[in-house]
Design a protein around this motif. Structure first.
Motif, PDB file in Angstrom:
ATOM      1  N   PHE A   1       5.638   4.554 -15.855  1.00 24.20           N
ATOM      2  CA  PHE A   1       6.806   5.335 -16.235  1.00 24.20           C
ATOM      3  C   PHE A   1       7.647   5.632 -15.004  1.00 24.20           C
ATOM      4  CE2 PHE A   1       3.302   6.508 -19.044  1.00 24.20           C
ATOM      5  CZ  PHE A   1       3.836   6.121 -20.271  1.00 24.20           C
ATOM      6  N   ARG A   2       8.941   5.704 -15.176  1.00 24.66           N
ATOM      7  CA  ARG A   2       9.841   6.003 -14.060  1.00 24.66           C
ATOM      8  C   ARG A   2       9.534   7.405 -13.528  1.00 24.66           C
ATOM      9  NH1 ARG A   2      16.355   5.545 -14.036  1.00 24.66           N
ATOM     10  NH2 ARG A   2      16.557   5.962 -11.830  1.00 24.66           N
ATOM     11  N   GLY A   3       9.320   7.486 -12.238  1.00 24.99           N
ATOM     12  CA  GLY A   3       9.045   8.766 -11.596  1.00 24.99           C
ATOM     13  C   GLY A   3       7.584   9.193 -11.638  1.00 24.99           C
ATOM     14  N   TRP A   4       6.708   8.385 -12.242  1.00 24.01           N
ATOM     15  CA  TRP A   4       5.290   8.736 -12.290  1.00 24.01           C
ATOM     16  C   TRP A   4       4.497   7.708 -11.516  1.00 24.01           C
ATOM     17  CZ3 TRP A   4       0.625   6.902 -14.632  1.00 24.01           C
ATOM     18  CH2 TRP A   4      -0.423   7.842 -14.599  1.00 24.01           C
ATOM     19  N   PRO A   5       3.729   8.079 -10.562  1.00 29.31           N
ATOM     20  CA  PRO A   5       3.295   9.416 -10.216  1.00 29.31           C
ATOM     21  C   PRO A   5       4.203  10.137  -9.235  1.00 29.31           C
ATOM     22  CG  PRO A   5       2.041   7.850  -8.951  1.00 29.31           C
ATOM     23  CD  PRO A   5       2.950   7.061  -9.867  1.00 29.31           C
ATOM     24  N   GLY A   6       5.263   9.509  -8.796  1.00 29.75           N
ATOM     25  CA  GLY A   6       6.160  10.184  -7.859  1.00 29.75           C
ATOM     26  C   GLY A   6       5.641  10.091  -6.435  1.00 29.75           C
ATOM     27  N   THR A   7       5.867  11.138  -5.663  1.00 27.92           N
ATOM     28  CA  THR A   7       5.517  11.111  -4.238  1.00 27.92           C
ATOM     29  C   THR A   7       4.314  11.975  -3.911  1.00 27.92           C
ATOM     30  OG1 THR A   7       7.066  12.924  -3.808  1.00 27.92           O
ATOM     31  CG2 THR A   7       7.911  10.675  -3.560  1.00 27.92           C
ATOM     32  N   ARG A   8       3.716  12.626  -4.903  1.00 28.86           N
ATOM     33  CA  ARG A   8       2.578  13.512  -4.639  1.00 28.86           C
ATOM     34  C   ARG A   8       1.271  12.724  -4.705  1.00 28.86           C
ATOM     35  NH1 ARG A   8       4.033  18.106  -8.821  1.00 28.86           N
ATOM     36  NH2 ARG A   8       3.676  16.276 -10.079  1.00 28.86           N
ATOM     37  N   GLY A   9       0.418  12.902  -3.709  1.00 29.07           N
ATOM     38  CA  GLY A   9      -0.852  12.189  -3.628  1.00 29.07           C
ATOM     39  C   GLY A   9      -1.784  12.488  -4.786  1.00 29.07           C
TER      40      GLY A   9
ATOM     41  N   TRP B   1       0.860  -1.175   0.000  1.00 31.24           N
ATOM     42  CA  TRP B   1       0.000   0.000   0.000  1.00 31.24           C
ATOM     43  C   TRP B   1       0.895   1.223   0.000  1.00 31.24           C
ATOM     44  CZ3 TRP B   1      -5.155   0.010  -0.514  1.00 31.24           C
ATOM     45  CH2 TRP B   1      -5.853  -1.158  -0.222  1.00 31.24           C
ATOM     46  N   GLY B   2       0.505   2.245  -0.677  1.00 27.85           N
ATOM     47  CA  GLY B   2       1.259   3.483  -0.593  1.00 27.85           C
ATOM     48  C   GLY B   2       1.162   4.321  -1.851  1.00 27.85           C
ATOM     49  N   GLU B   3       1.339   5.628  -1.653  1.00 30.36           N
ATOM     50  CA  GLU B   3       1.263   6.566  -2.762  1.00 30.36           C
ATOM     51  C   GLU B   3       2.576   6.672  -3.513  1.00 30.36           C
ATOM     52  OE1 GLU B   3       0.096  10.274  -1.071  1.00 30.36           O
ATOM     53  OE2 GLU B   3      -1.916   9.585  -0.609  1.00 30.36           O
ATOM     54  N   THR B   4       3.677   6.319  -2.890  1.00 28.62           N
ATOM     55  CA  THR B   4       4.974   6.428  -3.529  1.00 28.62           C
ATOM     56  C   THR B   4       5.227   5.183  -4.355  1.00 28.62           C
ATOM     57  OG1 THR B   4       5.771   7.748  -1.683  1.00 28.62           O
ATOM     58  CG2 THR B   4       7.428   6.806  -3.145  1.00 28.62           C
ATOM     59  N   SER B   5       5.154   5.342  -5.657  1.00 27.30           N
ATOM     60  CA  SER B   5       5.276   4.196  -6.543  1.00 27.30           C
ATOM     61  C   SER B   5       5.631   4.675  -7.941  1.00 27.30           C
ATOM     62  CB  SER B   5       3.942   3.440  -6.567  1.00 27.30           C
ATOM     63  OG  SER B   5       4.033   2.326  -7.405  1.00 27.30           O
ATOM     64  N   ASP B   6       6.171   3.807  -8.750  1.00 31.26           N
ATOM     65  CA  ASP B   6       6.357   4.062 -10.173  1.00 31.26           C
ATOM     66  C   ASP B   6       5.327   3.217 -10.910  1.00 31.26           C
ATOM     67  OD1 ASP B   6       8.484   5.784  -9.856  1.00 31.26           O
ATOM     68  OD2 ASP B   6      10.007   4.250 -10.174  1.00 31.26           O
TER      69      ASP B   6
ATOM     70  N   LEU C   1      -4.322   6.366 -10.582  1.00 33.25           N
ATOM     71  CA  LEU C   1      -5.394   5.397 -10.337  1.00 33.25           C
ATOM     72  C   LEU C   1      -6.559   5.629 -11.289  1.00 33.25           C
ATOM     73  CD1 LEU C   1      -5.502   5.204  -6.431  1.00 33.25           C
ATOM     74  CD2 LEU C   1      -4.286   3.720  -8.036  1.00 33.25           C
ATOM     75  N   VAL C   2      -6.901   6.888 -11.537  1.00 33.98           N
ATOM     76  CA  VAL C   2      -7.986   7.212 -12.470  1.00 33.98           C
ATOM     77  C   VAL C   2      -7.621   6.753 -13.880  1.00 33.98           C
ATOM     78  CG1 VAL C   2      -9.240   9.119 -13.569  1.00 33.98           C
ATOM     79  CG2 VAL C   2      -8.926   9.090 -11.088  1.00 33.98           C
ATOM     80  N   VAL C   3      -6.384   6.961 -14.289  1.00 33.74           N
ATOM     81  CA  VAL C   3      -5.942   6.544 -15.626  1.00 33.74           C
ATOM     82  C   VAL C   3      -6.032   5.032 -15.770  1.00 33.74           C
ATOM     83  CG1 VAL C   3      -3.906   6.386 -17.135  1.00 33.74           C
ATOM     84  CG2 VAL C   3      -4.507   8.562 -16.073  1.00 33.74           C
ATOM     85  N   VAL C   4      -5.552   4.282 -14.783  1.00 33.93           N
ATOM     86  CA  VAL C   4      -5.626   2.824 -14.833  1.00 33.93           C
ATOM     87  C   VAL C   4      -7.087   2.379 -14.870  1.00 33.93           C
ATOM     88  CG1 VAL C   4      -5.150   0.699 -13.539  1.00 33.93           C
ATOM     89  CG2 VAL C   4      -3.385   2.462 -13.750  1.00 33.93           C
ATOM     90  N   PHE C   5      -7.925   2.997 -14.058  1.00 32.39           N
ATOM     91  CA  PHE C   5      -9.359   2.685 -14.030  1.00 32.39           C
ATOM     92  C   PHE C   5      -9.976   2.906 -15.408  1.00 32.39           C
ATOM     93  CE2 PHE C   5     -13.744   4.117 -13.491  1.00 32.39           C
ATOM     94  CZ  PHE C   5     -14.290   3.098 -12.731  1.00 32.39           C
ATOM     95  N   LEU C   6      -9.700   4.059 -16.022  1.00 35.40           N
ATOM     96  CA  LEU C   6     -10.275   4.364 -17.337  1.00 35.40           C
ATOM     97  C   LEU C   6      -9.740   3.435 -18.420  1.00 35.40           C
ATOM     98  CD1 LEU C   6     -10.350   8.263 -17.232  1.00 35.40           C
ATOM     99  CD2 LEU C   6     -12.273   6.668 -16.974  1.00 35.40           C
ATOM    100  N   PHE C   7      -8.460   3.083 -18.365  1.00 36.26           N
ATOM    101  CA  PHE C   7      -7.920   2.123 -19.327  1.00 36.26           C
ATOM    102  C   PHE C   7      -8.651   0.790 -19.227  1.00 36.26           C
ATOM    103  CE2 PHE C   7      -3.319   3.885 -19.962  1.00 36.26           C
ATOM    104  CZ  PHE C   7      -3.835   4.973 -20.647  1.00 36.26           C
ATOM    105  N   ALA C   8      -8.923   0.334 -18.004  1.00 33.85           N
ATOM    106  CA  ALA C   8      -9.624  -0.937 -17.820  1.00 33.85           C
ATOM    107  C   ALA C   8     -11.057  -0.845 -18.350  1.00 33.85           C
ATOM    108  CB  ALA C   8      -9.612  -1.340 -16.343  1.00 33.85           C
ATOM    109  N   VAL C   9     -11.738   0.275 -18.103  1.00 30.28           N
ATOM    110  CA  VAL C   9     -13.087   0.471 -18.645  1.00 30.28           C
ATOM    111  C   VAL C   9     -13.037   0.440 -20.170  1.00 30.28           C
ATOM    112  CG1 VAL C   9     -14.995   2.120 -18.881  1.00 30.28           C
ATOM    113  CG2 VAL C   9     -13.962   1.731 -16.641  1.00 30.28           C
ATOM    114  N   LEU C  10     -12.043   1.094 -20.763  1.00 25.51           N
ATOM    115  CA  LEU C  10     -11.920   1.109 -22.228  1.00 25.51           C
ATOM    116  C   LEU C  10     -11.651  -0.277 -22.802  1.00 25.51           C
ATOM    117  CD1 LEU C  10      -9.961   4.413 -22.885  1.00 25.51           C
ATOM    118  CD2 LEU C  10     -12.280   3.851 -23.622  1.00 25.51           C
ATOM    119  N   VAL C  11     -10.867  -1.087 -22.102  1.00 23.90           N
ATOM    120  CA  VAL C  11     -10.633  -2.465 -22.551  1.00 23.90           C
ATOM    121  C   VAL C  11     -11.967  -3.196 -22.645  1.00 23.90           C
ATOM    122  CG1 VAL C  11      -9.655  -4.704 -21.904  1.00 23.90           C
ATOM    123  CG2 VAL C  11      -8.254  -2.646 -21.744  1.00 23.90           C
TER     124      VAL C  11
END
Length: 143
Positions: free
Chosen positions: A30-38, A22-27, A45-55
């Motif tokens: 892409f390297r450095g995305w999303p970084g450490t900002r919440g 669990w945690g907000e700090t993750s790659d 998370l929204v991008v991954v969610f929308l990609f899954a909906v589009l699939v």
């Protein structure tokens, strides 16, 4: 010069998780995305969610029309297939970040997409005789 052949450059001390965390700090993707900002993590998370909906939309959409020629329909299906495969791979790679929030976003995106486009609860048309509701064949595991 150090033993790595990199001169005075400090070695990269980034850690890739190989277990779920669990945690907000993750790659994610892409390297450095999303970084450490919440906020950027939430956007990821929204991008991954929308990609899954589009699939799921690509799994069940009907774009190709009977009046299209055979070649045009084939090219359209090929393009749709390529986009669906690319989106599915991006979702898979995002989940491979081992971030539990990303996994949950992908599962919820697939669930919402299936609910909207694949389940009979929101559909007004009948299933086709071929057993598929969209222009593309169902995705299959190469297992």
């Amino acid at each position: 010069m150090d033993h790595s052949g990199m001169g005075n450059m400090a070695p990269d001390k980034r850690y890739t998780h190989m277990t779920f965390f669990w945690g907000e700090t993750s790659d994610i993707l892409f390297r450095g995305w999303p970084g450490t900002r919440g906020g950027m993590y939430s956007l990821a998370l929204v991008v991954v969610f929308l990609f899954a909906v589009l699939v799921e939309w690509f799994n069940f959409c009907r774009v190709v029309r009977p009046r299209w020629g055979h070649t045009a329909a084939g090219l359209a299906r090929t393009a749709m297939y390529a986009v669906r495969a690319g989106l599915a791979y991006l979702v898979m790679l995002a989940v491979m970040s081992f971030n539990v929030g990303v996994l949950i976003a992908a599962i919820l995106g697939h669930a919402l997409g299936f609910s909207l486009f694949g389940s009979s609860g929101f559909q007004t048309r009948k299933l086709s005789a071929e057993g598929t509701k969209g222009d593309l064949p169902p995705m299959a595991c190469a297992c």
